[in-house]
Design a protein around this motif. Structure first.
Motif, PDB file in Angstrom:
ATOM      1  N   LYS A  44      53.498  -5.286  20.072  1.00 35.94           N
ATOM      2  CA  LYS A  44      52.723  -4.481  21.004  1.00 35.94           C
ATOM      3  C   LYS A  44      53.349  -4.553  22.390  1.00 35.94           C
ATOM      4  O   LYS A  44      53.452  -5.622  22.970  1.00 35.94           O
ATOM      5  CB  LYS A  44      51.285  -4.983  21.041  1.00 35.94           C
ATOM      6  N   LYS A  45      53.747  -3.428  22.908  1.00 35.70           N
ATOM      7  CA  LYS A  45      54.359  -3.382  24.234  1.00 35.70           C
ATOM      8  C   LYS A  45      53.248  -3.203  25.260  1.00 35.70           C
ATOM      9  O   LYS A  45      52.975  -2.111  25.745  1.00 35.70           O
ATOM     10  CB  LYS A  45      55.392  -2.256  24.291  1.00 35.70           C
ATOM     11  N   LEU A  46      52.585  -4.292  25.590  1.00 38.90           N
ATOM     12  CA  LEU A  46      51.452  -4.251  26.491  1.00 38.90           C
ATOM     13  C   LEU A  46      51.927  -4.227  27.938  1.00 38.90           C
ATOM     14  O   LEU A  46      52.893  -4.881  28.300  1.00 38.90           O
ATOM     15  CB  LEU A  46      50.555  -5.461  26.267  1.00 38.90           C
ATOM     16  N   SER A  47      51.205  -3.490  28.764  1.00 39.67           N
ATOM     17  CA  SER A  47      51.484  -3.477  30.190  1.00 39.67           C
ATOM     18  C   SER A  47      50.909  -4.743  30.814  1.00 39.67           C
ATOM     19  O   SER A  47      50.170  -5.500  30.188  1.00 39.67           O
ATOM     20  CB  SER A  47      50.846  -2.243  30.833  1.00 39.67           C
ATOM     21  N   VAL A  48      51.229  -4.973  32.090  1.00 47.88           N
ATOM     22  CA  VAL A  48      50.692  -6.125  32.800  1.00 47.88           C
ATOM     23  C   VAL A  48      49.167  -6.061  32.832  1.00 47.88           C
ATOM     24  O   VAL A  48      48.469  -7.059  32.617  1.00 47.88           O
ATOM     25  CB  VAL A  48      51.259  -6.199  34.226  1.00 47.88           C
ATOM     26  N   GLU A  49      48.636  -4.867  33.083  1.00 52.47           N
ATOM     27  CA  GLU A  49      47.184  -4.696  33.127  1.00 52.47           C
ATOM     28  C   GLU A  49      46.549  -5.017  31.780  1.00 52.47           C
ATOM     29  O   GLU A  49      45.510  -5.697  31.701  1.00 52.47           O
ATOM     30  CB  GLU A  49      46.840  -3.272  33.555  1.00 52.47           C
ATOM     31  N   GLU A  50      47.162  -4.549  30.703  1.00 51.60           N
ATOM     32  CA  GLU A  50      46.633  -4.829  29.367  1.00 51.60           C
ATOM     33  C   GLU A  50      46.739  -6.312  29.020  1.00 51.60           C
ATOM     34  O   GLU A  50      45.852  -6.874  28.359  1.00 51.60           O
ATOM     35  CB  GLU A  50      47.373  -3.984  28.324  1.00 51.60           C
ATOM     36  N   LEU A  51      47.812  -6.969  29.449  1.00 54.19           N
ATOM     37  CA  LEU A  51      47.950  -8.397  29.195  1.00 54.19           C
ATOM     38  C   LEU A  51      46.872  -9.194  29.922  1.00 54.19           C
ATOM     39  O   LEU A  51      46.367 -10.192  29.398  1.00 54.19           O
ATOM     40  CB  LEU A  51      49.342  -8.872  29.626  1.00 54.19           C
ATOM     41  N   MET A  52      46.509  -8.787  31.126  1.00 54.84           N
ATOM     42  CA  MET A  52      45.461  -9.486  31.862  1.00 54.84           C
ATOM     43  C   MET A  52      44.080  -9.226  31.272  1.00 54.84           C
ATOM     44  O   MET A  52      43.137  -9.981  31.538  1.00 54.84           O
ATOM     45  CB  MET A  52      45.484  -9.071  33.340  1.00 54.84           C
ATOM     46  N   ASP A  53      43.946  -8.184  30.473  1.00 55.65           N
ATOM     47  CA  ASP A  53      42.665  -7.878  29.833  1.00 55.65           C
ATOM     48  C   ASP A  53      42.549  -8.480  28.431  1.00 55.65           C
ATOM     49  O   ASP A  53      41.547  -8.246  27.744  1.00 55.65           O
ATOM     50  CB  ASP A  53      42.468  -6.360  29.741  1.00 55.65           C
ATOM     51  N   ILE A  54      43.555  -9.243  27.988  1.00 55.93           N
ATOM     52  CA  ILE A  54      43.462  -9.912  26.693  1.00 55.93           C
ATOM     53  C   ILE A  54      42.246 -10.822  26.676  1.00 55.93           C
ATOM     54  O   ILE A  54      41.985 -11.557  27.626  1.00 55.93           O
ATOM     55  CB  ILE A  54      44.740 -10.738  26.416  1.00 55.93           C
ATOM     56  N   GLU A  55      41.493 -10.780  25.594  1.00 59.98           N
ATOM     57  CA  GLU A  55      40.326 -11.643  25.476  1.00 59.98           C
ATOM     58  C   GLU A  55      40.726 -12.985  24.880  1.00 59.98           C
ATOM     59  O   GLU A  55      41.365 -13.046  23.834  1.00 59.98           O
ATOM     60  CB  GLU A  55      39.249 -10.979  24.617  1.00 59.98           C
ATOM     61  N   ILE A  56      40.344 -14.055  25.561  1.00 59.23           N
ATOM     62  CA  ILE A  56      40.648 -15.401  25.089  1.00 59.23           C
ATOM     63  C   ILE A  56      39.323 -16.136  24.851  1.00 59.23           C
ATOM     64  O   ILE A  56      38.273 -15.776  25.382  1.00 59.23           O
ATOM     65  CB  ILE A  56      41.550 -16.164  26.077  1.00 59.23           C
ATOM     66  N   THR A  57      39.378 -17.199  24.024  1.00 55.38           N
ATOM     67  CA  THR A  57      38.153 -17.886  23.614  1.00 55.38           C
ATOM     68  C   THR A  57      38.155 -19.383  23.895  1.00 55.38           C
ATOM     69  O   THR A  57      37.128 -20.032  23.735  1.00 55.38           O
ATOM     70  CB  THR A  57      37.927 -17.692  22.102  1.00 55.38           C
ATOM     71  N   SER A  58      39.282 -19.958  24.300  1.00 55.56           N
ATOM     72  CA  SER A  58      39.392 -21.413  24.380  1.00 55.56           C
ATOM     73  C   SER A  58      38.638 -22.025  25.557  1.00 55.56           C
ATOM     74  O   SER A  58      38.276 -23.203  25.512  1.00 55.56           O
ATOM     75  CB  SER A  58      40.865 -21.829  24.465  1.00 55.56           C
ATOM     76  N   VAL A  59      38.388 -21.270  26.614  1.00 52.97           N
ATOM     77  CA  VAL A  59      37.764 -21.841  27.804  1.00 52.97           C
ATOM     78  C   VAL A  59      36.259 -21.989  27.637  1.00 52.97           C
ATOM     79  O   VAL A  59      35.669 -23.012  27.984  1.00 52.97           O
ATOM     80  CB  VAL A  59      38.090 -20.991  29.046  1.00 52.97           C
ATOM     81  N   SER A  60      35.591 -20.974  27.075  1.00 54.26           N
ATOM     82  CA  SER A  60      34.129 -20.998  26.977  1.00 54.26           C
ATOM     83  C   SER A  60      33.610 -20.836  25.552  1.00 54.26           C
ATOM     84  O   SER A  60      32.411 -20.701  25.354  1.00 54.26           O
ATOM     85  CB  SER A  60      33.524 -19.899  27.864  1.00 54.26           C
ATOM     86  N   LYS A  61      34.500 -20.839  24.565  1.00 53.60           N
ATOM     87  CA  LYS A  61      34.134 -20.654  23.155  1.00 53.60           C
ATOM     88  C   LYS A  61      33.476 -19.305  22.903  1.00 53.60           C
ATOM     89  O   LYS A  61      32.696 -19.138  21.973  1.00 53.60           O
ATOM     90  CB  LYS A  61      33.222 -21.778  22.667  1.00 53.60           C
TER      91      LYS A  61
END
Length: 650
Positions: A44-61
């Protein structure tokens, strides 16, 4: 029985691989239509904006945007891994500027966050799809036995800083969460073969498909063999090794509200050591069930079994660890301003460390350990979409120190959609492991007049109070930056100290100190076909003896003060790709008591040239190109490596 199970699963995988042509044709007709859909295989050739919008789960579960997270976190994407030319998880983790990664020899790696980097690195929690992989023998990770098909990794989330409030023991200086793709995202065939200088060979075969409309699966087999490193005299060490593994994943989506997943893996390998080979085998199986009550409430239950057997030191210790673990978590909105997450878990571990000599070992040889935990966290929207306060704590009970409490408070201010300012205060503990309490040299009793080493029966948890301040901004569509500063205070740190009037040494909590620094990272995309990512870390540590104790720095680690990591991903015309990963690591100081010499600063880089067209990818990769060999820890020299790779996806 275990040999039969390994042979059965391996034969099943090979049988399915042998039937790939028919299966591919069937899938192409029934699932994809006239032509296979390759979108799930393309990077996936994600832009900088799209990379910053990636959803992550490790900080708050729970899922949250990377740009809004109140923590120092790095995300390594699948494209980052593939374009780096990494062949193993430790090599992929080099891409994170907030980790200290050092290769000790051909098979052993030393990985930590925010200091204490040594062969017993024990303040970092590592998970693969939620399964904890550290050993209670020494509270660290056997990195040679932690392997996944890198093509199947969706992302790696890396928190530098404490995560004990949600994750518990060992999440002191950081958390690594390796998240693999769902089975529905790995349909079709992936096969690769790599042959090189230090990477002798690596072969991977994986097939994914569907059963009906609700069940998706994948099966895989992989083998890798690595040649030896060099010793301080530039002669080959006896540390070449190989690893075989096979496994499967099955995902069942009964309906939108319920999801069930199962995955299992088998691994076995041998490391050539002196005086003889050291072998290991590993099996794990994990099931996860999640239920969505509404868009504001969901429940997840996870259970796994893990067995690791290894002859860790030939002629010294044969260790078998069995782990049974079950966890539950529930997320719900208590009101418009309170988002709650709570859960609990139980872990049952049976460690059988059979001493094959009386010189060194563990007493008692067999330990049964129980770990109970419960956590609660509340995210409070003080001003919606502007000010958030997150309060939480984890309560644990272990067999060594009984109850431990790990609270935290995190504050986030989002003045606009492109900026987040955050601060945190946290307490975390590293609970005792068997090496702290049960370790003996020799394993039989001796009088105080004879030199010997013993574990500390009164050893308590190592403790951390961490203060953090961070800022994250997306300056424009091409640039994003993240800065995190920290100050850590440690107490009751591990020490090995002589007993007055005797020749005995005992493991105690005789040290204290602090660590401080900052981590700067960023993304920059000057053109659509060129992206840069990387960062810089500054770290300082001051460890001292507690009053009444004799200073011993054996296990405090030798940490570089400066570290720089940069990755360039460039798409060229005619389907070519050219990628470079560079790093600079400052020198490691001398540790006299650990008999570790100075390690000089070094700069090195990896480069990858690839051609990708439809189903086919050809690449040539050079690793550690700048020097014929170099030292990263102690005295072993890591050699330059070149390899060629052929990969097929369809």
């Amino acid at each position: 029985m275990m040999r039969f199970y390994k042979r059965f699963l391996l034969s099943a995988v090979l049988s399915m691989v042998a039937q790939l042509p028919q299966a591919i044709a069937q899938d192409s007709k029934n699932v994809y239509g006239d032509k296979p859909d390759l979108s799930v295989y393309r990077a996936k050739k994600l832009s900088v904006e799209e990379l910053m919008d990636i959803e992550i789960t490790s900080v708050s579960k729970r899922p949250e945007k990377l740009s809004e997270v109140a923590s120092a976190i790095q995300v390594i994407t699948q494209e980052d891994i593939r374009r780096s030319g990494a062949t193993s998880l430790p090599e992929a983790l080099r891409l994170s500027p907030n980790l200290q990664v050092a290769q000790y020899n051909a098979y052993a790696w030393i990985i930590s966050a925010r200091g204490f980097n040594n062969v017993f690195s024990n303040k970092l929690l590592v998970m693969i799809d939620g399964r904890t992989v550290y050993s209670p023998l020494f509270a660290g990770v056997y990195w040679d036995a932690q392997s996944v098909v890198l093509e199947d990794v969706e992302r790696i989330e890396i928190i530098s800083g404490p995560g004990g409030t949600l994750w518990g023991a060992n999440a002191v200086n950081g958390v690594i969460n390796i998240i693999t793709k769902k089975a529905k995202d790995t349909k079709g065939v992936y096969a690769s073969a790599a042959i090189g200088k230090q990477l002798h060979d690596q072969f991977t075969a994986r097939y994914g498909g569907s059963i009906g409309s609700n069940i998706n699966y994948r099966v895989y087999a992989q083998r890798a063999e690595y040649k030896s490193s060099l010793n301080g005299l530039y002669q080959p060490n006896t540390d070449n090794w190989y690893l075989n593994q096979t496994g499967l994943r099955l995902d069942y989506d009964a309906q939108k509200a319920d999801r069930l997943s199962f995955q299992g893996n088998l691994q076995w390998g041998t490391e050539r050591t002196n005086p003889g080979p050291s072998s290991f085998d590993h099996q794990d199986g994990m099931a996860q069930w999640s239920h969505t009550f509404s868009n504001q409430s969901n429940l997840q239950v996870q259970a796994y079994y893990d067995r690791m057997w290894r002859r860790d030191v030939p002629g010294t210790i044969n260790d078998q660890l069995e782990t049974y673990d079950i966890d539950l978590q529930h997320q719900f909105k208590l009101s418009k301003t309170h988002n709650m997450v709570w859960g609990g878990g139980y872990r049952h571990m049976i460690d059988n460390s059979q001493n094959t000599t009386t010189f060194v070992g563990f007493v008692p040889a067999v330990r049964t350990l129980h770990l109970f935990s419960a956590f609660l966290q509340d995210e409070i929207q003080i001003v919606p979409d502007r000010f958030r306060l997150t309060l939480g704590t984890k309560l644990m009970h272990n067999d060594y120190t009984r109850f431990e409490l790990q609270p935290s408070a995190r504050f986030a201010w989002t003045p606009g959609n492109e900026q987040t300012v955050w601060a945190a205060v946290s307490r975390a503990v590293r609970t005792p492991s068997r090496i702290d309490v049960d370790y003996r040299i020799p394993t039989y009793d001796l009088p105080p007049t004879v030199a010997h080493v013993g574990g500390g029966p009164n050893f308590v948890s190592e403790k951390l109070i961490a203060y953090e301040l961070g800022y994250r901004v997306q300056a424009n569509q091409k640039v994003s930056l993240s800065l995190a500063a920290f100050y850590n205070t440690y107490s009751d740190l591990y020490s090995v100290e002589p007993q007055p009037g005797t020749k005995a040494y005992y493991i105690q909590n005789g040290m204290e100190g602090n660590g401080s620094g900052f981590e700067l990272s960023g993304l920059y995309q000057p053109f659509q076909n060129w992206r840069l990512r990387g960062g810089y870390t500054l770290f300082n540590k001051n460890i001292r003896d507690k009053p009444g104790h004799t200073f011993d720095a054996t296990h405090t680690g030798t940490d570089p003060k400066h570290q720089v990591v940069m990755q360039s991903i460039l798409n060229l015309p005619a389907n070519f790709q050219f990628d470079v990963v560079g790093r600079f690591i400052s020198g490691r100081p001398l540790s006299v008591t650990a008999n570790v010499p100075n390690v000089n600063a070094y700069a090195n880089f990896d480069a990858r040239l690839a051609w990708q067209y439809k189903y086919l990818e050809l690449s040539v990769v050079g690793q550690n190109i700048a020097n014929p060999s170099h030292v990263e820890f102690a005295v072993n020299r890591i050699q330059r490596n070149f390899y060629g790779k052929l990969a097929i996806r369809f």
